[in-house]
Write a protein that holds these residues in place. Structure first.
Motif, PDB file in Angstrom:
ATOM      1  N   ASN A  52      37.816  33.758  36.564  1.00 28.55           N
ATOM      2  CA  ASN A  52      37.872  34.673  35.474  1.00 28.55           C
ATOM      3  C   ASN A  52      36.138  33.961  35.388  1.00 28.55           C
ATOM      4  O   ASN A  52      35.024  35.144  35.089  1.00 28.55           O
ATOM      5  CB  ASN A  52      38.412  33.725  34.297  1.00 28.55           C
ATOM      6  CG  ASN A  52      39.385  35.048  33.720  1.00 28.55           C
ATOM      7  OD1 ASN A  52      39.522  35.826  34.787  1.00 28.55           O
ATOM      8  ND2 ASN A  52      40.475  34.004  33.254  1.00 28.55           N
ATOM      9  N   ASP A  56      32.906  36.940  35.870  1.00 26.97           N
ATOM     10  CA  ASP A  56      31.619  36.776  35.514  1.00 26.97           C
ATOM     11  C   ASP A  56      30.050  37.208  36.063  1.00 26.97           C
ATOM     12  O   ASP A  56      29.303  37.404  35.482  1.00 26.97           O
ATOM     13  CB  ASP A  56      31.863  36.084  34.617  1.00 26.97           C
ATOM     14  CG  ASP A  56      33.091  35.659  32.981  1.00 26.97           C
ATOM     15  OD1 ASP A  56      33.496  37.157  33.092  1.00 26.97           O
ATOM     16  OD2 ASP A  56      33.094  34.463  32.516  1.00 26.97           O
ATOM     17  N   ASN A 115      44.054  37.920  34.996  1.00 24.64           N
ATOM     18  CA  ASN A 115      42.580  37.155  35.169  1.00 24.64           C
ATOM     19  C   ASN A 115      42.261  38.207  33.985  1.00 24.64           C
ATOM     20  O   ASN A 115      42.775  39.656  33.800  1.00 24.64           O
ATOM     21  CB  ASN A 115      41.744  37.306  36.645  1.00 24.64           C
ATOM     22  CG  ASN A 115      41.797  38.250  37.474  1.00 24.64           C
ATOM     23  OD1 ASN A 115      42.118  39.257  37.195  1.00 24.64           O
ATOM     24  ND2 ASN A 115      41.776  38.044  38.814  1.00 24.64           N
ATOM     25  N   ASN A 116      40.692  38.530  34.375  1.00 19.71           N
ATOM     26  CA  ASN A 116      39.909  39.734  32.635  1.00 19.71           C
ATOM     27  C   ASN A 116      39.950  40.978  33.655  1.00 19.71           C
ATOM     28  O   ASN A 116      39.667  41.548  33.183  1.00 19.71           O
ATOM     29  CB  ASN A 116      38.201  38.917  32.720  1.00 19.71           C
ATOM     30  CG  ASN A 116      38.765  37.186  31.767  1.00 19.71           C
ATOM     31  OD1 ASN A 116      39.825  37.402  30.917  1.00 19.71           O
ATOM     32  ND2 ASN A 116      38.116  36.646  32.389  1.00 19.71           N
ATOM     33  N   SER A 122      45.085  42.016  30.579  1.00 21.36           N
ATOM     34  CA  SER A 122      44.122  40.796  30.303  1.00 21.36           C
ATOM     35  C   SER A 122      44.458  39.867  29.483  1.00 21.36           C
ATOM     36  O   SER A 122      44.948  40.063  29.515  1.00 21.36           O
ATOM     37  CB  SER A 122      43.066  41.790  30.590  1.00 21.36           C
ATOM     38  OG  SER A 122      41.562  40.229  30.358  1.00 21.36           O
ATOM     39  N   GLY A 123      44.746  38.326  30.492  1.00 16.94           N
ATOM     40  CA  GLY A 123      45.922  37.625  29.609  1.00 16.94           C
ATOM     41  C   GLY A 123      46.657  37.532  29.659  1.00 16.94           C
ATOM     42  O   GLY A 123      47.375  35.920  29.165  1.00 16.94           O
TER      43      GLY A 123
END
Length: 151
Positions: A52, A56, A115-116, A122-123
């Protein structure tokens, strides 16, 4: 008068010990497997958090290789650019998260930490069982926030 145990008394004691161990052994094995799964969840979370962070920093580049991670985990070794193996588990870095597989004598289970980059998933965390033993163990992950696939 002689003191001691008769053969019947000894056989009864051995029979009782046998029955108790037949009941206790499967429970012991389940407890051991649940404690082993703590390794999978811990390492999986570490890898997921690292992927993650990589997403980013580089949102257009899926972190699917060990080189894209900013952590080192121990207890196993990388067998490829995206597969990490320990004695009990195989971790695979995928574009949408971390896949963790545990092979058992009576089946297997696969944990998936999204993951994101996983869109609608997601999550999320899922456990996919194979066989009775895998299904039983997947049920223990529900309290840790996993959903059991196929149920």
């Amino acid at each position: 008068m002689k003191q001691g145990f008769t053969l019947i008394e000894l056989l009864v004691v051995v029979l009782i010990i046998g029955i108790l161990s037949a009941v206790a052994l499967p429970q012991y094995q389940k407890s051991v497997e649940r404690s082993r799964s703590a390794e999978a969840i811990t390492n999986g979370r570490v890898l997921l958090e690292s992927t993650n962070r990589a997403l980013d920093e580089r949102p257009n580049e899926a972190p699917v290789t060990k080189d894209s991670l900013d952590v080192k985990i121990s207890g196993g070794s990388w067998t490829g650019n995206n597969v990490y193996k320990t004695k009990d588990f195989t971790y695979t870095l995928q574009a949408d998260g971390i896949q963790i597989v545990r092979a058992l004598s009576g089946g297997s289970y696969t944990l998936k930490l999204y993951n994101n980059n996983a869109g609608a998933n997601s999550g999320q965390r899922t456990c996919t069982p194979q066989g009775d033993e895998g299904r039983e163990l997947c049920q223990t992950f529900v309290s840790a926030g996993f959903t059991v696939a196929g149920s």
